[in-house]
Design a protein around this motif. Sequence first.
Motif, PDB file in Angstrom:
ATOM      1  N   UNK A   1       0.819  -1.222   0.000  1.00  0.00           N
ATOM      2  CA  UNK A   1       0.000   0.000   0.000  1.00  0.00           C
ATOM      3  C   UNK A   1       0.852   1.271   0.000  1.00  0.00           C
ATOM      4  N   UNK A   2       2.163   1.133   0.129  1.00  0.00           N
ATOM      5  CA  UNK A   2       3.018   2.325   0.201  1.00  0.00           C
ATOM      6  C   UNK A   2       3.045   3.049  -1.143  1.00  0.00           C
ATOM      7  N   UNK A   3       3.086   4.385  -1.111  1.00  0.00           N
ATOM      8  CA  UNK A   3       3.114   5.120  -2.376  1.00  0.00           C
ATOM      9  C   UNK A   3       4.372   4.861  -3.206  1.00  0.00           C
ATOM     10  N   UNK A   4       5.430   4.325  -2.593  1.00  0.00           N
ATOM     11  CA  UNK A   4       6.695   4.124  -3.313  1.00  0.00           C
ATOM     12  C   UNK A   4       6.822   2.730  -3.908  1.00  0.00           C
ATOM     13  N   UNK A   5       5.894   1.828  -3.537  1.00  0.00           N
ATOM     14  CA  UNK A   5       5.949   0.436  -4.017  1.00  0.00           C
ATOM     15  C   UNK A   5       4.796   0.259  -5.003  1.00  0.00           C
ATOM     16  N   UNK A   6       5.123   0.215  -6.296  1.00  0.00           N
ATOM     17  CA  UNK A   6       4.074   0.300  -7.325  1.00  0.00           C
ATOM     18  C   UNK A   6       3.576  -1.042  -7.834  1.00  0.00           C
ATOM     19  N   UNK A   7       4.308  -2.119  -7.532  1.00  0.00           N
ATOM     20  CA  UNK A   7       4.025  -3.405  -8.183  1.00  0.00           C
ATOM     21  C   UNK A   7       2.541  -3.793  -8.053  1.00  0.00           C
ATOM     22  N   UNK A   8       2.038  -3.795  -6.839  1.00  0.00           N
ATOM     23  CA  UNK A   8       0.685  -4.320  -6.584  1.00  0.00           C
ATOM     24  C   UNK A   8      -0.385  -3.498  -7.302  1.00  0.00           C
ATOM     25  N   UNK A   9      -0.291  -2.180  -7.165  1.00  0.00           N
ATOM     26  CA  UNK A   9      -1.321  -1.332  -7.784  1.00  0.00           C
ATOM     27  C   UNK A   9      -1.236  -1.380  -9.302  1.00  0.00           C
ATOM     28  N   UNK A  10      -0.017  -1.363  -9.842  1.00  0.00           N
ATOM     29  CA  UNK A  10       0.116  -1.362 -11.303  1.00  0.00           C
ATOM     30  C   UNK A  10      -0.424  -2.665 -11.884  1.00  0.00           C
ATOM     31  N   UNK A  11      -0.080  -3.761 -11.225  1.00  0.00           N
ATOM     32  CA  UNK A  11      -0.544  -5.060 -11.726  1.00  0.00           C
ATOM     33  C   UNK A  11      -2.070  -5.151 -11.653  1.00  0.00           C
ATOM     34  N   UNK A  12      -2.626  -4.643 -10.574  1.00  0.00           N
ATOM     35  CA  UNK A  12      -4.086  -4.644 -10.401  1.00  0.00           C
ATOM     36  C   UNK A  12      -4.745  -3.840 -11.535  1.00  0.00           C
ATOM     37  N   UNK A  13      -4.142  -2.695 -11.871  1.00  0.00           N
ATOM     38  CA  UNK A  13      -4.700  -1.872 -12.966  1.00  0.00           C
ATOM     39  C   UNK A  13      -4.611  -2.612 -14.293  1.00  0.00           C
ATOM     40  N   UNK A  14      -3.463  -3.265 -14.531  1.00  0.00           N
ATOM     41  CA  UNK A  14      -3.295  -4.006 -15.796  1.00  0.00           C
ATOM     42  C   UNK A  14      -4.320  -5.136 -15.893  1.00  0.00           C
ATOM     43  N   UNK A  15      -4.541  -5.838 -14.788  1.00  0.00           N
ATOM     44  CA  UNK A  15      -5.507  -6.944 -14.800  1.00  0.00           C
ATOM     45  C   UNK A  15      -6.909  -6.410 -15.066  1.00  0.00           C
TER      46      UNK A  15
ATOM     47  N   UNK B   1       2.759  -1.389 -18.109  1.00  0.00           N
ATOM     48  CA  UNK B   1       2.468  -0.057 -17.595  1.00  0.00           C
ATOM     49  C   UNK B   1       3.480   0.240 -16.504  1.00  0.00           C
ATOM     50  N   UNK B   2       3.957   1.451 -16.442  1.00  0.00           N
ATOM     51  CA  UNK B   2       4.780   1.936 -15.331  1.00  0.00           C
ATOM     52  C   UNK B   2       5.854   0.954 -14.870  1.00  0.00           C
ATOM     53  N   UNK B   3       6.595   0.431 -15.861  1.00  0.00           N
ATOM     54  CA  UNK B   3       7.704  -0.453 -15.503  1.00  0.00           C
ATOM     55  C   UNK B   3       7.282  -1.793 -14.965  1.00  0.00           C
ATOM     56  N   UNK B   4       6.143  -2.289 -15.418  1.00  0.00           N
ATOM     57  CA  UNK B   4       5.678  -3.614 -14.994  1.00  0.00           C
ATOM     58  C   UNK B   4       5.077  -4.317 -16.200  1.00  0.00           C
ATOM     59  N   UNK B   5       5.269  -5.619 -16.310  1.00  0.00           N
ATOM     60  CA  UNK B   5       4.734  -6.361 -17.458  1.00  0.00           C
ATOM     61  C   UNK B   5       3.927  -7.569 -17.012  1.00  0.00           C
TER      62      UNK B   5
END
Length: 320
Positions: free
Chosen positions: A50-64, A309-313
């Motif tokens: 949930x931290x603003x500096x850790x993007x993996x979880x949110x970005x992946x959720x958006x991609x899904x 998106x945002x450095x995540x695939x």
Amino acid sequence: MRPSAASGPTEAGTAFADDVAYYLAQTPRQLPSRYLYDELGSSLFEAICRLPWYHITRTEQRLLHAHAGEIFGRLRSIASVVELGPGSGEKLATLMAARPDHAVTVHLVDVSPAALQKAAAALTASPSLSIVTHQATYEAGLAAIGRHDPAMGRTLVVFLGSNIGNFDPPGVDAFLRSVRAALGEGDALLLGADLVKPEPELLLAYDDPLGVTAAFNRNLLVRVNRELGGDFDVNAFAHRAVWNAQASRIEMHLVSRRRQRVQVRTTGTDITFDDGEPIWTESSYKYRAEDLSPMLSRAGFGVIGQWQERGFALTLAEAR
Ligand code: AVI
């Protein structure tokens, strides 16, 4: 180092003691990252997500959310979905929301019963899903699920959150081969992988200003003290995250703040740490998007889709 752990409570306890004795005696000293996830460690990891500096979880959720329909559109009829390490189950729920009308059996595989319960609860809202939980390592879970008759529909294995990044390169090859061996031709794998990005961004994700990642890392020593009778002075070890560009990985270390002696009763460990001596606790590999296809193809998969998106695939690959 591998993210999953052994299967039963006794075996798991013995494996922890054996691993602590073995890895602390290595040069450099290490502790395997799979032991970061006791109850408190899992809660701290959820906070990291949930931290603003850790993007993996949110970005992946958006991609899904954005591409779930397209993902299923590229696959032949899917009868079962297997998620390895489902976490909270929210990401799989997002994926499955794209096919509300089709009966699908969902297999959740994790060593933690609490994680399985949580993930299953997140998916029960969908009446078209039958949920089966497997308290097992990834390999044992895949073996227990077994291959399905392709005439009944295909299997999709889901491995998200860049958990793949916590395997070293030989571990990645072995893991992907074991997934492929559990599948038949035409079955598929959906893989979430974090990509290389500028160093300051990576360092903030693994050494956040709130100190949550530091707590997550140092909790490993709390766990050794509690479960194995260790006498680590937790305050005397500092969290350090470094970007190893050559190996393309973020490394987490616990660095001894002074020369000090540490004993662990259960393992008979008796170590003197030098001032500044590190314990290497985790590697988190970062990929270039173009590296993922050769990595998957070495294991017998062919890429049939990739969304970034945002450095995540998110990469979708079919077993060939
Ligand atoms: C679980 N795994 C993918 C996380 C990662 O990014 O390597 C674990 C983690 N370590 C520090 N922060 C998060």
